[in-house]
Write a protein that holds these residues in place. Structure first.
Motif, mmCIF file in Angstrom:
data_model
loop_
_atom_site.group_PDB
_atom_site.id
_atom_site.type_symbol
_atom_site.label_atom_id
_atom_site.label_comp_id
_atom_site.label_asym_id
_atom_site.label_seq_id
_atom_site.Cartn_x
_atom_site.Cartn_y
_atom_site.Cartn_z
ATOM 1 N N ALA A 134 -5.070 -8.123 -11.789
ATOM 2 C CA ALA A 134 -3.795 -8.595 -11.256
ATOM 3 C C ALA A 134 -3.457 -9.990 -11.772
ATOM 4 O O ALA A 134 -2.307 -10.277 -12.119
ATOM 5 N N VAL A 135 -4.459 -10.856 -11.847
ATOM 6 C CA VAL A 135 -4.223 -12.217 -12.343
ATOM 7 C C VAL A 135 -3.878 -12.183 -13.830
ATOM 8 O O VAL A 135 -3.014 -12.935 -14.297
ATOM 9 N N HIS A 136 -4.539 -11.305 -14.588
ATOM 10 C CA HIS A 136 -4.198 -11.140 -15.998
ATOM 11 C C HIS A 136 -2.721 -10.825 -16.155
ATOM 12 O O HIS A 136 -2.018 -11.423 -16.987
ATOM 13 N N ALA A 137 -2.242 -9.878 -15.350
ATOM 14 C CA ALA A 137 -0.840 -9.476 -15.437
ATOM 15 C C ALA A 137 0.086 -10.634 -15.080
ATOM 16 O O ALA A 137 1.132 -10.827 -15.719
ATOM 17 N N ARG A 138 -0.303 -11.416 -14.076
ATOM 18 C CA ARG A 138 0.511 -12.566 -13.686
ATOM 19 C C ARG A 138 0.612 -13.562 -14.837
ATOM 20 O O ARG A 138 1.672 -14.112 -15.123
ATOM 21 N N LEU A 139 -0.500 -13.813 -15.507
ATOM 22 C CA LEU A 139 -0.512 -14.793 -16.594
ATOM 23 C C LEU A 139 0.289 -14.319 -17.804
ATOM 24 O O LEU A 139 0.880 -15.117 -18.528
ATOM 25 N N GLN A 140 0.300 -13.014 -18.026
ATOM 26 C CA GLN A 140 1.013 -12.482 -19.180
ATOM 27 C C GLN A 140 2.518 -12.376 -18.934
ATOM 28 O O GLN A 140 3.313 -12.571 -19.847
ATOM 29 N N GLY A 141 2.895 -12.097 -17.684
ATOM 30 C CA GLY A 141 4.299 -11.805 -17.451
ATOM 31 C C GLY A 141 5.046 -12.795 -16.598
ATOM 32 O O GLY A 141 6.261 -12.714 -16.474
ATOM 33 N N ASP A 142 4.359 -13.743 -15.969
ATOM 34 C CA ASP A 142 4.998 -14.670 -15.041
ATOM 35 C C ASP A 142 5.132 -16.035 -15.701
ATOM 36 O O ASP A 142 4.161 -16.585 -16.206
ATOM 37 N N ALA A 143 6.333 -16.595 -15.666
ATOM 38 C CA ALA A 143 6.564 -17.882 -16.312
ATOM 39 C C ALA A 143 6.284 -19.068 -15.395
ATOM 40 O O ALA A 143 6.513 -20.209 -15.782
ATOM 41 N N THR A 144 5.804 -18.816 -14.182
ATOM 42 C CA THR A 144 5.536 -19.930 -13.278
ATOM 43 C C THR A 144 4.279 -20.672 -13.715
ATOM 44 O O THR A 144 3.449 -20.159 -14.443
ATOM 45 N N GLY A 145 4.145 -21.887 -13.212
ATOM 46 C CA GLY A 145 3.000 -22.715 -13.581
ATOM 47 C C GLY A 145 3.289 -23.479 -14.859
ATOM 48 O O GLY A 145 3.937 -22.976 -15.778
ATOM 49 N N SER A 146 2.795 -24.698 -14.916
ATOM 50 C CA SER A 146 2.987 -25.502 -16.116
ATOM 51 C C SER A 146 2.080 -24.991 -17.229
ATOM 52 O O SER A 146 1.148 -24.212 -16.999
#
Length: 288
Positions: free
Chosen positions: A241-253
């Motif tokens: 799930a975290v992998h997917a967040r990092l690949q597809g989510d633009a949040t976070g600096s």
């Protein structure tokens, strides 16, 4: 994506010097809106039915994990939540256990402040304090719950001794933890292990096997100790799930995302090589 923030700089400085309370330093730097949290205010890995590829399950999984643990608490008793994070779990604990009184103990004052509204919703009493030196009288609680926090405590043995002290006879300890099945056997595994310890402000002595943790619980005086290892339902899907967040989510600096990818890569290596596991444990204080 944003640039370097004051929070990033505090975390970087904290990695150089964690001070007397490493957990507080880490979670102060993460803040109350950690961009990889599986749901707002939730910091646990979740208990998943799926493999983590369905993003909509994340919010259910984090609640399912706490619900499972809270079901082991005595119904209608006085409950202590040790290391309560941002307090998102406290309304769930209060509801599932029908707690008469709920107290939340946290070494990180900023988290208690950030979780003020959630604590109020749970009718919980916030206390800033150390899990291995609890500021409570003996036999104050009927249940103690601790979700993914014990590896941050100065001493697990100290926490178990304190949990035993503050529980009434017949009281229940329910906790989840991240043990190691074995210690790193190669330089690459050792490097990954050191990275995890450093990133999360964890002391090296916190690394313990499930059997060592179980023995510490028994040595503190508990009996009826029951454990289960469920990394396949917790660690593996959470990483996906975290992998997917990092690949597809633009949040976070950008610095946050780079650090998160590095952290995830090191943690995955330890999981895939059979070093890490996920432990559920329930124990009871004897009535005699």
């Amino acid at each position: 994506m944003g640039g370097v923030t004051a929070q990033n700089l505090r975390h970087a400085a904290g990695m150089l010097r964690f001070g007397r309370n490493p957990a507080a330093t880490v979670y102060d730097s993460i803040g109350d809106d950690f961009f990889l949290a599986l749901d707002d205010g939730w910091l646990n890995l979740g208990l998943w039915d799926g493999d983590g590829s369905d993003a909509s399950e994340a919010a259910v999984a984090v609640r399912r994990l706490v619900t499972r643990m809270a079901h082991d608490l005595p119904t209608g008793g006085d409950v202590l939540d040790v290391g309560n994070g941002l307090a998102a779990q406290d309304p769930v604990i209060a509801d599932v256990s029908s707690a008469r009184n709920l107290t939340a103990l946290n070494i990180t004052l900023s988290q208690l402040r950030a979780g003020r509204d959630r604590l109020a919703a749970a009718h919980a009493n916030p206390v800033n304090g150390d899990a291995s030196r609890m500021p409570f009288a003996p036999e104050t609680f009927d249940g103690v719950i601790s979700v993914e926090a014990a590896f941050h405590f100065p001493s697990r043995a100290g926490f178990f001794a304190e949990a035993f002290r503050v529980l009434r006879p017949g009281g229940v300890l329910t906790m989840s933890d991240v043990p190691v099945l074995r210690f790193p056997a190669t330089p690459r595994e050792a490097l990954a292990g050191m990275a995890m310890l450093r990133l999360w402000g964890i002391r090296a002595q916190a690394a313990a096997t499930p059997l060592e943790i179980e023995h510490q619980v028994s040595a503190a005086g508990f009996d009826d100790v029951a454990t289960s290892l469920e990394g396949a339902r917790v660690i593996a899907p959470a990483f996906r799930a975290v992998h997917a967040r990092l690949q597809g989510d633009a949040t976070g600096s950008l610095p946050e995302r780079v650090a998160a990818r590095t952290m995830l890569h090191e943690a995955e290596l330890l999981w895939e090589r059979g070093v890490l596991e996920y432990l559920f444990l329930v124990a009871r204080k004897p009535t005699g």
